[in-house]
Design an enzyme around this catalytic site. Sequence first.
Site, PDB file in Angstrom:
ATOM      1  N   ASP A  67       0.837  -1.197   0.000  1.00  0.00           N
ATOM      2  CA  ASP A  67       0.000   0.000   0.000  1.00  0.00           C
ATOM      3  C   ASP A  67       0.873   1.247   0.000  1.00  0.00           C
ATOM      4  O   ASP A  67       2.030   1.198  -0.428  1.00  0.00           O
ATOM      5  CB  ASP A  67      -0.917  -0.034   1.234  1.00  0.00           C
ATOM      6  CG  ASP A  67      -2.244   0.660   1.014  1.00  0.00           C
ATOM      7  OD1 ASP A  67      -2.256   1.897   0.932  1.00  0.00           O
ATOM      8  OD2 ASP A  67      -3.272  -0.031   0.931  1.00  0.00           O
ATOM      9  N   HIS A 282      -3.821   5.844   4.123  1.00  0.00           N
ATOM     10  CA  HIS A 282      -4.533   4.767   3.448  1.00  0.00           C
ATOM     11  C   HIS A 282      -4.092   3.392   3.958  1.00  0.00           C
ATOM     12  O   HIS A 282      -4.912   2.559   4.353  1.00  0.00           O
ATOM     13  CB  HIS A 282      -4.296   4.896   1.943  1.00  0.00           C
ATOM     14  CG  HIS A 282      -5.156   4.027   1.088  1.00  0.00           C
ATOM     15  ND1 HIS A 282      -4.814   2.736   0.755  1.00  0.00           N
ATOM     16  CD2 HIS A 282      -6.339   4.272   0.477  1.00  0.00           C
ATOM     17  CE1 HIS A 282      -5.751   2.232  -0.034  1.00  0.00           C
ATOM     18  NE2 HIS A 282      -6.689   3.134  -0.217  1.00  0.00           N
ATOM     19  N   SER A 451     -11.107  -0.152  -1.330  1.00  0.00           N
ATOM     20  CA  SER A 451      -9.862  -0.243  -0.552  1.00  0.00           C
ATOM     21  C   SER A 451     -10.121  -0.698   0.870  1.00  0.00           C
ATOM     22  O   SER A 451      -9.239  -1.257   1.520  1.00  0.00           O
ATOM     23  CB  SER A 451      -9.159   1.113  -0.508  1.00  0.00           C
ATOM     24  OG  SER A 451      -8.523   1.394  -1.711  1.00  0.00           O
TER      25      SER A 451
END
EC number: 3.4.-.-
Length: 537
Positions: A67, A282, A451
Site C-alpha cells: 500500500d 490509506h 480499498s
Amino acid sequence: MNKNKLFRASLIAAFAITAPFFANAQKANWQNLDLKTDSVFGISTEKAYKELLKGKKSTKVIVAVNDGGVEATHEDLKRIMWVNTKEIAGNGKDDDKNGYADDINGWNFIGGPKGSVDHETLELTRSVRRGQVRFANTTDANVSEKDKKDYEAFKVERSDLETKLGEANANLAGLSGFKSALDAVVKKIGKANPTTEDIANFKPVTNADARIQEVLAEELKKGSFEDFYNEQINEGIKYFKEQIDYNLNLSYDPRSIVGDDQNNDTEKFYGNNDVAGPDAMHGTHVAGIIAADRTNKLGIMGVADNVLIMGVRCTPNGDERDKDVANAVRYAVDNGAKVINMSFGKAYSQNKAVVNEAMKYAASKDVLIVQAAGNENQDIDTENNFPNHKDLDEKTIASWLTVGASGPKDDETLKASFSNYGKTQVDVFAPGVKIHSTVPGSKYKDLDGTSMASPVVAGLAGLIRSYYPKLTAAQVKEIIVKSVTKVNHNVDYTKGEGPDAPKVSVPFSDLSISGGIVNAYNALKLAATYEGKSAAK
C-alpha cells in the site's frame, strides 16, 4: 492509487444533496457484525469468535499490506506488526542477506537514500509523456505503417489526459466557487461552526444563500459543519489541486528520489526501510481493518486475531508503477506473507507482464492475493483495471480474490455507489462504506472504498489460514467464495457519469462471481470440513 476521496460531482457542480447514510451503520465495527442479530450487513466475524473460535488454538500468519504506508507505532497496530528478527535495527546492514538493509517491519519500494515519493503522476500521464518523445515529429500524414497502431493509441491517451485535466480544473473551480459562497453564508451567520438551528434560522438574501442553506440543512443531519467543511470542501480542493499539480502534470516526475533505473523492470534491490512514508493514511486504515489489536481495549477490532502486518510500500498518491507492484509482491512472498492485500488499481499499465510474473510467483508459493476492485462504478469485465488476471492461468487465478464494496443495508442500496463490479472479474463483495479504522497519529477515521472492502476479506483469509493452517491459498479462496451470504434481490446504481446517466436496477448476483457478501461465520464452518482435503482443483 485510489485515495478513496470520493467527492460527489453533483455537489461540486450543482450543490446537489445526497441522502443521509444509514444510521445503524454508524456503529464502529459494523463490518464485523451480523445481519440477523445486528441489522447491518456485516460479515459475522464477532459471531464466529463467540460460537466457533472460542478456546480454539491458532497459529500466527503474516498478512502483507502492499500500500502507501503503514504507521507501525500506532497504538492499535504496534503489537501486531511483523518484525524481521533476522535484522538488527539501525545498523545499516543487510543482516539476513535478503537484499534489503534494516527491513524491520517491511520495505519501501518508492523511497531512496534521501527520502520517499509522495505524489506521483498517473500511468496515463507517464504513457503520454513517453509518446510525446517517441512521436515528437509524427503527424497523421507522415506516420509509418509500422507505427500507426501505436500512434493512434497515443492520440487516444493524449485526448484522455486532456479531458481529465479539463475536468479537474472545472471541478476545482466549481468547488472553490462553492467554498466562496459557503464562506459568505457562514460570515453572515456569524459563527465559525454553525449548528442545525443556526442554519434553520438563517434568512437567505440571494439564490446562492438559499441553496447553501438547503445543502447545509441536509449535511448537518449527518455530522458537524466542521467535518463537512474539512472533509468535503478543503479535502476536495486539495484533491483536485493535487490532480492538476501532480497526477496529470506532464512536467512532474519525482522518481529521481528513488534512484533506480526506471527503464529496468527486472531491478529488485532499491528503496528504503521507511514503511510509513510521507502519507500513511490509506495503508494504516487498511492494516487496522485486517488486524487491529483485539485485546488492548483501544480503538477498533480487526477481523483477524492472530496475524502480523507486514508493511510494503509501493503505491504513492498517484498511480503505482508496475515494477514496484511486482517487487512488493515478491518481497512479501519471500519474507513469509501468506496473504497479500492490494488496495490499489489503475486504468493503464506499462508492463503488465512483470506484474503477471509476480502473481504467478505468489501462487506458486501458496500465497493468496486479495485485491480491491476499484472505485469508478465500472464493469471491469469490459473496462481496464490493473492489476487483473484476464490473461493468466487458472492456477494463478485460484490464488487471487478481487473484492467489490457493499453498504450496510440489505436493500437496493447494498452495492456501494462507487464500487466496480464484474461477473467474471469480481469474486465477492464485502463492507466498504463508512469503515472505522486506524489512521496516523494513533487516531481513527471512517473511510469509504473497495480499498476498505479488500482488507475485510484479507483479514478473513488471514483468520482462516491462522485457524486452519493446512489449507492452501486456493482452498481458502474457494471457501470464501462458496460461503458468501447470497443476495437474492436487485440493487440500484447509476450507470455511467454525469447528470443524465441512467439509473439501473439489476440482480446483485450479476455483479460478481459469487453473487454475495463474504461471511466469516460461514467460511470458518466450511473450512472445518476442508481439513485434510487435497488442494482445490
